[in-house]
Motif scaffolding. Sequence first.
Motif, PDB file in Angstrom:
ATOM      1  N   GLN A 277      56.652 112.961  50.439  1.00 22.17           N
ATOM      2  CA  GLN A 277      57.336 114.259  50.389  1.00 22.17           C
ATOM      3  C   GLN A 277      57.291 114.850  48.987  1.00 22.17           C
ATOM      4  OE1 GLN A 277      61.214 113.440  52.039  1.00 22.17           O
ATOM      5  NE2 GLN A 277      60.512 113.764  54.134  1.00 22.17           N
ATOM      6  N   THR A 278      57.489 114.010  47.977  1.00 20.14           N
ATOM      7  CA  THR A 278      57.420 114.467  46.590  1.00 20.14           C
ATOM      8  C   THR A 278      56.009 114.939  46.265  1.00 20.14           C
ATOM      9  OG1 THR A 278      59.165 112.919  45.953  1.00 20.14           O
ATOM     10  CG2 THR A 278      57.771 113.767  44.175  1.00 20.14           C
ATOM     11  N   ARG A 279      55.020 114.198  46.711  1.00 22.65           N
ATOM     12  CA  ARG A 279      53.626 114.581  46.491  1.00 22.65           C
ATOM     13  C   ARG A 279      53.323 115.930  47.131  1.00 22.65           C
ATOM     14  NH1 ARG A 279      48.673 112.067  49.506  1.00 22.65           N
ATOM     15  NH2 ARG A 279      46.998 113.183  48.489  1.00 22.65           N
TER      16      ARG A 279
ATOM     17  N   LEU B 294      54.839 118.747  45.162  1.00 25.07           N
ATOM     18  CA  LEU B 294      54.074 118.944  43.937  1.00 25.07           C
ATOM     19  C   LEU B 294      52.795 119.732  44.230  1.00 25.07           C
ATOM     20  CD1 LEU B 294      53.700 118.393  40.911  1.00 25.07           C
ATOM     21  CD2 LEU B 294      52.596 116.229  41.542  1.00 25.07           C
ATOM     22  N   LEU B 295      52.084 119.355  45.283  1.00 26.15           N
ATOM     23  CA  LEU B 295      50.868 120.073  45.663  1.00 26.15           C
ATOM     24  C   LEU B 295      51.162 121.534  46.016  1.00 26.15           C
ATOM     25  CD1 LEU B 295      49.043 117.365  47.806  1.00 26.15           C
ATOM     26  CD2 LEU B 295      48.396 118.184  45.532  1.00 26.15           C
ATOM     27  N   GLU B 296      52.264 121.756  46.699  1.00 30.81           N
ATOM     28  CA  GLU B 296      52.651 123.128  47.061  1.00 30.81           C
ATOM     29  C   GLU B 296      52.983 123.946  45.814  1.00 30.81           C
ATOM     30  OE1 GLU B 296      55.815 122.633  49.891  1.00 30.81           O
ATOM     31  OE2 GLU B 296      54.442 121.909  51.454  1.00 30.81           O
TER      32      GLU B 296
END
Length: 166
Positions: free
Chosen positions: A155-157, A160-162
């Motif tokens: 979810q954190t990844r 971050l990508l968004e």
Amino acid sequence: MKNHNKKTGNPADKGLAFAIPVKQSRTDSKQHKAMDSASLIIENSNSMIFRMSLLDRKFIYVNPASLRITGYTPPEFYSSHILLEKIIHPSWKDYYEAHLGKLISGKFIPYHEFQIIHKSGETRWVHQQNILINGSKKHPLVLAGIITDINDLRQTRQKLLESISM
């Protein structure tokens, strides 16, 4: 110790019977302590540790972390041979079956990531490390594995990508 029986070459007849078992006892004690320590780590791990027969897909061992990660207790894994099929997210079933098929055929896959459905109904990401245990003629018999909940990491990844793509 006095040797009362000089008829044989047996160490016990020479008064040495206690020296060997005492040394073995110390070694056994160290091994026993190491096994107790390993069991303590396994039973209290945050990761789900398991062993599953590849012949019938029945779980041989599941540690208590299964409850936190999947919502199911070790006895539930032991009593249901379809529980694994039930918890794999529908969109990941083909992927998981393909990987399991490769493992059964002897192709080692060290790890993979996929989604499961927690007993609560929540979809969760997990990372599974694999260890193949072969029988005679090097045929895979048992899959031992460690499943780690990586849902928060995923979810954190994604966040971050968004944020980068904005």
